[in-house]
Design a protein around this motif. Structure first.
Motif, PDB file in Angstrom:
ATOM      1  N   UNK A  24      45.088  20.367  38.203  1.00  0.00           N
ATOM      2  CA  UNK A  24      45.108  20.802  39.599  1.00  0.00           C
ATOM      3  C   UNK A  24      46.542  20.963  40.094  1.00  0.00           C
ATOM      4  N   UNK A  25      47.399  20.034  39.719  1.00  0.00           N
ATOM      5  CA  UNK A  25      48.799  20.103  40.148  1.00  0.00           C
ATOM      6  C   UNK A  25      49.452  21.385  39.652  1.00  0.00           C
ATOM      7  N   UNK A  26      49.145  21.756  38.409  1.00  0.00           N
ATOM      8  CA  UNK A  26      49.694  22.982  37.848  1.00  0.00           C
ATOM      9  C   UNK A  26      49.148  24.206  38.576  1.00  0.00           C
ATOM     10  N   UNK A  27      47.837  24.206  38.847  1.00  0.00           N
ATOM     11  CA  UNK A  27      47.222  25.328  39.563  1.00  0.00           C
ATOM     12  C   UNK A  27      47.774  25.444  40.981  1.00  0.00           C
ATOM     13  N   UNK A  28      47.966  24.301  41.643  1.00  0.00           N
ATOM     14  CA  UNK A  28      48.498  24.310  43.007  1.00  0.00           C
ATOM     15  C   UNK A  28      49.903  24.893  43.037  1.00  0.00           C
ATOM     16  N   UNK A  29      50.716  24.521  42.063  1.00  0.00           N
ATOM     17  CA  UNK A  29      52.073  25.065  41.996  1.00  0.00           C
ATOM     18  C   UNK A  29      52.035  26.589  41.846  1.00  0.00           C
ATOM     19  N   UNK A  30      51.087  27.067  41.037  1.00  0.00           N
ATOM     20  CA  UNK A  30      50.967  28.512  40.837  1.00  0.00           C
ATOM     21  C   UNK A  30      50.538  29.222  42.124  1.00  0.00           C
ATOM     22  N   UNK A  31      49.582  28.616  42.849  1.00  0.00           N
ATOM     23  CA  UNK A  31      49.109  29.216  44.101  1.00  0.00           C
ATOM     24  C   UNK A  31      50.247  29.288  45.119  1.00  0.00           C
ATOM     25  N   UNK A  32      50.995  28.189  45.257  1.00  0.00           N
ATOM     26  CA  UNK A  32      52.114  28.149  46.213  1.00  0.00           C
ATOM     27  C   UNK A  32      53.169  29.189  45.856  1.00  0.00           C
ATOM     28  N   UNK A  33      53.482  29.274  44.567  1.00  0.00           N
ATOM     29  CA  UNK A  33      54.494  30.231  44.103  1.00  0.00           C
ATOM     30  C   UNK A  33      54.055  31.663  44.379  1.00  0.00           C
ATOM     31  N   UNK A  34      52.781  31.982  44.058  1.00  0.00           N
ATOM     32  CA  UNK A  34      52.262  33.340  44.262  1.00  0.00           C
ATOM     33  C   UNK A  34      52.216  33.692  45.749  1.00  0.00           C
ATOM     34  N   UNK A  35      51.834  32.719  46.558  1.00  0.00           N
ATOM     35  CA  UNK A  35      51.746  32.932  48.002  1.00  0.00           C
ATOM     36  C   UNK A  35      53.119  33.268  48.584  1.00  0.00           C
ATOM     37  N   UNK A  36      54.134  32.524  48.183  1.00  0.00           N
ATOM     38  CA  UNK A  36      55.492  32.764  48.662  1.00  0.00           C
ATOM     39  C   UNK A  36      55.988  34.141  48.230  1.00  0.00           C
ATOM     40  N   UNK A  37      55.665  34.528  46.991  1.00  0.00           N
ATOM     41  CA  UNK A  37      56.078  35.837  46.485  1.00  0.00           C
ATOM     42  C   UNK A  37      55.461  36.964  47.311  1.00  0.00           C
ATOM     43  N   UNK A  38      54.160  36.839  47.621  1.00  0.00           N
ATOM     44  CA  UNK A  38      53.472  37.890  48.381  1.00  0.00           C
ATOM     45  C   UNK A  38      54.017  37.992  49.810  1.00  0.00           C
ATOM     46  N   UNK A  39      54.340  36.839  50.403  1.00  0.00           N
ATOM     47  CA  UNK A  39      54.929  36.859  51.747  1.00  0.00           C
ATOM     48  C   UNK A  39      56.309  37.512  51.739  1.00  0.00           C
ATOM     49  N   UNK A  40      57.096  37.207  50.723  1.00  0.00           N
ATOM     50  CA  UNK A  40      58.440  37.788  50.612  1.00  0.00           C
ATOM     51  C   UNK A  40      58.365  39.293  50.382  1.00  0.00           C
ATOM     52  N   UNK A  94      56.160  41.188  51.609  1.00  0.00           N
ATOM     53  CA  UNK A  94      55.611  41.834  52.790  1.00  0.00           C
ATOM     54  C   UNK A  94      54.165  42.273  52.650  1.00  0.00           C
ATOM     55  N   UNK A  95      53.413  41.662  51.730  1.00  0.00           N
ATOM     56  CA  UNK A  95      51.998  42.013  51.567  1.00  0.00           C
ATOM     57  C   UNK A  95      51.219  41.647  52.826  1.00  0.00           C
ATOM     58  N   UNK A  96      50.169  42.398  53.102  1.00  0.00           N
ATOM     59  CA  UNK A  96      49.356  42.125  54.290  1.00  0.00           C
ATOM     60  C   UNK A  96      48.583  40.826  54.115  1.00  0.00           C
ATOM     61  N   UNK A 122      52.645  28.512  52.866  1.00  0.00           N
ATOM     62  CA  UNK A 122      52.969  29.231  54.099  1.00  0.00           C
ATOM     63  C   UNK A 122      54.139  28.588  54.842  1.00  0.00           C
ATOM     64  N   UNK A 123      54.091  27.263  54.991  1.00  0.00           N
ATOM     65  CA  UNK A 123      55.120  26.585  55.779  1.00  0.00           C
ATOM     66  C   UNK A 123      56.467  26.595  55.054  1.00  0.00           C
ATOM     67  N   UNK A 124      56.424  26.647  53.706  1.00  0.00           N
ATOM     68  CA  UNK A 124      57.690  26.669  52.952  1.00  0.00           C
ATOM     69  C   UNK A 124      58.387  28.018  53.050  1.00  0.00           C
ATOM     70  N   UNK A 125      57.656  29.037  53.532  1.00  0.00           N
ATOM     71  CA  UNK A 125      58.265  30.369  53.673  1.00  0.00           C
ATOM     72  C   UNK A 125      58.988  30.537  55.012  1.00  0.00           C
ATOM     73  N   UNK A 126      58.862  29.544  55.891  1.00  0.00           N
ATOM     74  CA  UNK A 126      59.499  29.624  57.219  1.00  0.00           C
ATOM     75  C   UNK A 126      61.005  29.414  57.085  1.00  0.00           C
TER      76      UNK A 126
END
Length: 422
Positions: free
Chosen positions: A257-273, A275-277, A307-311
């Motif tokens: 789970x820890x590995x999967x969570x890291x991947x989700x956080x990383x992917x989320x930050x990439x998409x925000x950077x 500019x994905x909708x 999300x909060x780490x992208x602020x």
């Protein structure tokens, strides 16, 4: 003209050139069978169940026998009762098995009984520290790679002893690498052996201790000990639970789970950077959840973290509270689709609580953050009330309960008014 005969050169008589000890040892014949017979002679009059007497004899023998040179032979005698030839078969020279060895342990195998034999090895290695390296680097890996040669009870004895040796720090978990070979992995042999090793290890140490030992030994992937058709997290979980080791199954699940969570956080930050909708981000998270599911409570927590780490925080503290509320309001529509029940809602509140406690820039804005999440349908009034009454985390609990008391009172009064109208 007469010729003069050359005078004979002087020579030393009766002088023996002494060779270096290192050269003598290197040229010495390797005779493990002779060493075995010498060990047997030391043990021949000692009762095999008198562990203290056996230990004393072995320690005394170390002053005359070459334990360092014949370390593998010594451990083969003490663990499997005889010398082994390549391939795992006993050397066939008519010699009897050792009067003292792990093979003499009780059947069915008991950890407490095997521990007595391991204690003999423990005391011997404590006395001759140089024996530890060959045990963990050579003897145990060799025994493990021949596991398919041994009868089941003998495999169990070796596995239990190895687990106890590892638990006492006398052997590294790296010796388990031999069990990942193809001929051992098939037919569940390796997975059954590591279950036995882990069970005996956990009889002496905690799961955290075992986890650290596996990490130090370079054992990164337990899936490698399973046949190819069973290399899934589900199969691993079922195997260890069936073996009576739920703590191993839970540890592995948390690690994955820890590995999967890291991947989700990383992917989320990439998409925000990029500019994905927000719609595309929600769709991507849902797709990933279908392929590699996380528990809903874990998923909503890592979405918040991503999300909060992208602020981009301001250098001025007085601006960060307003910035936090503005950003959370903006990305609430990404969190809302995954807040699908009381458990996930309370988990989200606790995630925000712990984050606010650790990042004091927004600690004062915590009640306002809950209001934003409530207004955006990410959390319900029941979730906030439950969290306030008995669901909060210990981090900064008193501060956050006091800070949110007015909000909770308002929600309780509103809930009471709605009941009166009905």
């Amino acid at each position: 003209m007469s010729t003069q005969q050359a005078a004979p050169k002087p020579s030393l008589q009766g002088v023996r050139i002494k060779a270096r000890k290192r050269a003598v040892k290197a040229s010495a014949k390797h005779e493990p069978d002779v060493f075995r017979d010498q060990v047997f002679k030391h043990l021949e009059n000692v009762p095999p169940t008198d562990f203290e007497a056996v230990t004393n004899k072995l320690v005394q023998a170390g002053s005359t026998l070459e334990y360092l040179k014949y370390a593998d032979a010594l451990f083969e005698l003490l663990l499997v009762g005889g010398l082994l030839q390549p391939g795992g078969q006993y050397v066939e020279d008519g010699a009897p098995l050792s009067p003292f060895s792990l093979l003499n342990a009780k059947e069915p195998v008991e950890v407490a009984d095997v521990k007595q034999y391991v204690e003999v090895l423990n005391k011997l290695i404590r006395r001759y520290k140089y024996l530890q390296r060959p045990l963990e680097d050579s003897t145990l890996p060799n025994l493990f790679q021949y596991m398919n040669r041994w009868p089941e009870t003998q495999r169990e004895k070796i596995s239990v002893a190895a687990g106890l040796l590892m638990a006492q720090g006398l052997a590294s978990a790296s010796c388990l690498q031999s069990l990942t070979k193809d001929h051992l992995v098939k037919n569940d042999l390796s997975s059954n052996v590591i279950a036995l090793v882990f069970r005996s290890y956990l009889s002496a140490q905690s799961m955290e201790h075992l986890s650290a030992a596996l990490k130090r030994g370079g054992i990164k992937d337990l899936i490698a000990f399973f046949p190819e058709n069973k290399r899934t997290d589900k199969a691993l979980d079922e195997h260890f639970r069936k073996a009576g080791l739920p703590q191993v199954a839970e540890w592995w699940t948390k690690r994955q789970y820890a590995s999967l969570k890291d991947d989700v956080i990383k992917r989320l930050k990439e998409m925000l950077e990029n500019g994905d909708s927000h719609t595309d981000i929600v769709a991507a998270i849902k797709t990933r959840q279908e392929e590699q599911p996380l528990p809903d409570t874990e998923l909503v927590s890592c979405i918040w973290q991503g999300l909060i780490s992208s602020v981009e925080w301001s250098a001025r503290q007085d601006q960060n509270e307003a910035l936090a509320l503005r950003e959370i309001t903006a990305f609430a529509d990404i969190i809302e689709p995954f807040c699908n029940g009381p458990k996930t809602e309370v988990a989200l509140i606790n995630t925000v609580q712990v984050y606010s406690y650790e990042d004091t820039r927004i600690i004062k804005a915590f009640p306002q953050i809950l209001k934003v999440l409530y207004n955006k349908d990410c959390i319900s009034d029941q979730a906030i009330i439950y969290w306030h009454q008995k669901g909060s985390k210990p981090q900064g609990r008193q501060h956050f309960l006091q800070a949110t008391a007015p909000l909770v009172k308002f929600l309780q009064e509103q809930e009471s008014d709605d009941e009166d109208e009905e």
